[in-house]
Design an enzyme around this catalytic site. Structure first.
Site, PDB file in Angstrom:
ATOM      1  CB  CYS A  33      37.948  25.095  29.377  1.00 26.84           C
ATOM      2  SG  CYS A  33      36.443  25.503  30.303  1.00 26.84           S
ATOM      3  CG  ASP A  74      42.175  24.789  30.964  1.00 23.53           C
ATOM      4  OD1 ASP A  74      42.151  26.028  31.089  1.00 23.53           O
ATOM      5  OD2 ASP A  74      41.159  24.084  31.017  1.00 23.53           O
ATOM      6  CB  VAL A 107      54.500   4.129  33.744  1.00 23.28           C
ATOM      7  CG1 VAL A 107      55.343   5.276  34.268  1.00 23.28           C
ATOM      8  CG2 VAL A 107      53.705   4.567  32.521  1.00 23.28           C
ATOM      9  CD  GLU A 108      58.204   3.586  27.101  1.00 26.61           C
ATOM     10  OE1 GLU A 108      59.268   4.246  27.059  1.00 26.61           O
ATOM     11  OE2 GLU A 108      57.174   3.897  26.485  1.00 26.61           O
ATOM     12  CB  SER A 109      59.372   7.640  30.366  1.00 32.17           C
ATOM     13  OG  SER A 109      60.417   7.269  29.500  1.00 32.17           O
ATOM     14  CG  HIS A 150      42.308  22.399  35.673  1.00 37.17           C
ATOM     15  ND1 HIS A 150      42.076  23.667  36.141  1.00 37.17           N
ATOM     16  CD2 HIS A 150      42.693  22.551  34.390  1.00 37.17           C
ATOM     17  CE1 HIS A 150      42.315  24.549  35.194  1.00 37.17           C
ATOM     18  NE2 HIS A 150      42.692  23.887  34.115  1.00 37.17           N
ATOM     19  CD  GLU A 151      38.920  20.802  39.689  1.00 33.55           C
ATOM     20  OE1 GLU A 151      38.859  21.859  40.340  1.00 33.55           O
ATOM     21  OE2 GLU A 151      38.602  20.735  38.478  1.00 33.55           O
TER      22      GLU A 151
END
EC number: 1.7.1.13
Length: 148
Positions: free
Chosen positions: A50, A57, A72-74, A91-92
């Protein structure tokens, strides 16, 4: 014979970085660019801080995308998401940044990011954001209307 992919993380010793770093993301060529698979990636252990209280969080991040020329390579995605561990952000904002970083890397046909964050103070925050190229705008709008 396997093509040279020039991936830095996969198969190498892993240094874990806990400060946000988009340079950790890597991509490889889409082996089937003529197909439109909807790929789902799920990170069950996403953590950030936060920006006000510095309290951790916790959340689950869902990434869905339809690739164009790159995927994307994981392992690099895992390291990138781990880099949020000590990053202070709402978060947003985390969800928006993840989307923007992946769009910049992949230039996908469609991409969405959904965060299911653990509640604090009795409120669970579940941000959703999506992106689409012109040909996928209708799909984007339908997904937005049906977002979790």
């Amino acid at each position: 014979m396997t093509p040279e992919l020039n991936l830095k993380s996969l198969g190498a010793k892993t240094p874990y970085i806990f400060e946000y770093n988009s340079d950790l993301l890597e991509a490889f060529p889409n082996p089937n660019p003529n197909l439109d698979p909807l790929i789902t990636l799920e990170c069950k252990e996403f953590t950030s801080l936060c920006p006000i209280t510095s309290q951790p969080d916790f959340g689950v991040i869902f990434i869905r995308y339809i690739p164009k020329d790159k995927m994307v390579e994981s392992k690099s995605l895992k390291l990138y998401l781990f880099s949020y561990r000590n990053h202070g952000s709402f978060h947003e904002s985390c969800i928006n940044t993840i989307l923007l970083d992946l769009v910049q890397l992949l230039e996908p046909k469609y991409l969405e990011v959904y965060g299911d964050f653990a509640s604090r103070g009795g409120i669970a925050i579940k941000p959703f954001v999506n992106y689409a190229i012109k040909e996928y705008q209708e799909f984007k709008e339908k997904r937005l209307l049906n977002a979790k």
